[in-house]
Design an enzyme around this catalytic site. Structure first.
Site, mmCIF file in Angstrom:
data_model
loop_
_atom_site.group_PDB
_atom_site.id
_atom_site.type_symbol
_atom_site.label_atom_id
_atom_site.label_comp_id
_atom_site.label_asym_id
_atom_site.label_seq_id
_atom_site.Cartn_x
_atom_site.Cartn_y
_atom_site.Cartn_z
ATOM 1 N N ASP A 24 73.968 106.902 2.867
ATOM 2 C CA ASP A 24 74.744 107.026 1.622
ATOM 3 C C ASP A 24 75.035 108.500 1.314
ATOM 4 O O ASP A 24 75.781 108.818 0.386
ATOM 5 C CB ASP A 24 74.072 106.298 0.445
ATOM 6 N N ASP A 80 72.797 102.165 5.238
ATOM 7 C CA ASP A 80 72.032 102.412 4.013
ATOM 8 C C ASP A 80 72.424 101.447 2.908
ATOM 9 O O ASP A 80 73.612 101.200 2.691
ATOM 10 C CB ASP A 80 72.385 103.822 3.505
ATOM 11 N N GLU A 91 65.654 102.580 0.194
ATOM 12 C CA GLU A 91 64.769 103.580 -0.405
ATOM 13 C C GLU A 91 63.746 102.890 -1.306
ATOM 14 O O GLU A 91 64.114 102.004 -2.093
ATOM 15 C CB GLU A 91 65.573 104.571 -1.263
ATOM 16 N N GLU A 106 61.093 111.322 4.071
ATOM 17 C CA GLU A 106 61.895 112.495 3.713
ATOM 18 C C GLU A 106 61.159 113.443 2.773
ATOM 19 O O GLU A 106 60.471 113.016 1.844
ATOM 20 C CB GLU A 106 63.204 112.025 3.032
HETATM 21 O O1 KIV Z 1 71.801 109.018 3.447
HETATM 22 C C1 KIV Z 1 71.276 109.624 4.391
HETATM 23 O O2 KIV Z 1 71.942 110.338 5.159
HETATM 24 C C2 KIV Z 1 69.845 109.477 4.562
HETATM 25 C C3 KIV Z 1 69.156 110.481 5.416
HETATM 26 C C4 KIV Z 1 68.895 111.678 4.595
HETATM 27 C C5 KIV Z 1 67.919 109.937 6.028
HETATM 28 O O3 KIV Z 1 69.255 108.611 3.989
#
Ligand code: KIV
Length: 265
Positions: free
Chosen positions: A44, A83, A114, A181
């Site tokens: 995202d 994501d 997440e 992260e």
């Molecule tokens: O959205 C993204 O690019 C991510 C990475 C930071 C792992 O979640």
């Protein structure tokens, strides 16, 4: 051509080989990355580097599906993770219906969510319904507004313990891998040792089972800010500016197009 990774080949990589993941948002770049990396993430983060927004929060499920289709078209033989955007996993029913839509409309192999302990039941629900889930714990960019910024985790005992609990809960819920992260090096190592699924780090030190970077950060195209953990492998923005400057100069001084770029008959 590389053999396409699967959930089981990725799981069995732990302790055997380091895993690599990079983000991509379109077919052009995913096709360039496909032969090199184990996984491509349609993050995202595209809301910032592709859409020019200041955080990831406003991207929609429809936009994620659009970009994931493009990425899969460019890299049909690469394991692709999509994501789940902010607000798309508020309840387990909503999360499942959005994940099913992603699986129906794209060729994504997995989705990423997440959240830690409080998302474990929801992750279990998705896994029980044939959705492969990659967890994402530690610093959570979707919390940027509620937390008032991006905060490295694990600097105090409480957050150190909580992130390990998150990792264990998400593994127990059935996730096949975790993104970790923005944590201290010590916590990166502790989480990697606490679970038996691969831990893919971003700003989590070198002890994790693999690494992920956002493509526009690591190739030097995104210039708004550079987190400490980003290594720029190319000065992409500089190369693009120079090339466009040269093109404009040649058009103005009449050296482009030359005979080489002209249909003479
Ligand atoms: O959205 C993204 O690019 C991510 C990475 C930071 C792992 O979640």
């Amino acid at each position: 051509m590389r053999k396409k990774e699967t959930v089981s080949s990725l799981k069995s990589a732990k302790g055997d080989r380091k895993l690599t993941m990079i983000t991509a948002y379109d077919a052009l770049f995913s096709s360039l990355f496909a032969d090199e990396v184990d996984m491509i993430l349609v993050g995202d983060s595209l809301n910032m580097s592709f859409n020019g927004e200041s955080d990831t929060l406003s991207v929609t499920i429809e936009q994620m599906i659009y970009h994931t289709r493009a990425v899969c078209n460019g890299a049909p033989e690469t394991f692709v993770v999509c994501d789940m955007p902010f607000g798309s996993t508020n309840t387990k029913e909503e999360a499942l219906s959005n994940a099913v839509e992603i699986f129906r409309q794209t060729k994504a192999d997995a989705i990423k969510i997440e959240g830690g302990v409080y998302k474990a039941e929801l992750v279990r629900h998705l896994c029980n319904n044939a959705i492969a889930v990659m967890g994402h714990i530690g610093l959570l960019p979707q919390f940027v507004r509620s937390e008032g910024g991006y905060k490295v985790q694990g600097r105090d005992e409480k957050s150190f313990k909580e992130v390990i609990e998150d990792a264990i809960a998400i593994e127990e819920a059935g996730a096949f891998a975790l993104v970790l992260e923005g944590v201290t090096e010590k916590l990166g190592k502790a989480v990697t040792e606490a679970v038996s699924i691969p831990v893919i780090g971003i700003g989590a030190g070198s002890a994790t089972d693999g690494q992920v970077l956002v493509w526009s950060d690591m190739l030097g195209f995104f210039e708004s800010f550079k987190p400490k953990f980003v290594k720029r492998y190319l000065d992409g923005a500089m190369h693009v500016r120079k090339a466009v400057e040269c093109y404009v100069k040649e058009v103005k001084n009449g050296t482009f197009p030359s005979k080489d770029h002209t249909y003479t008959k």
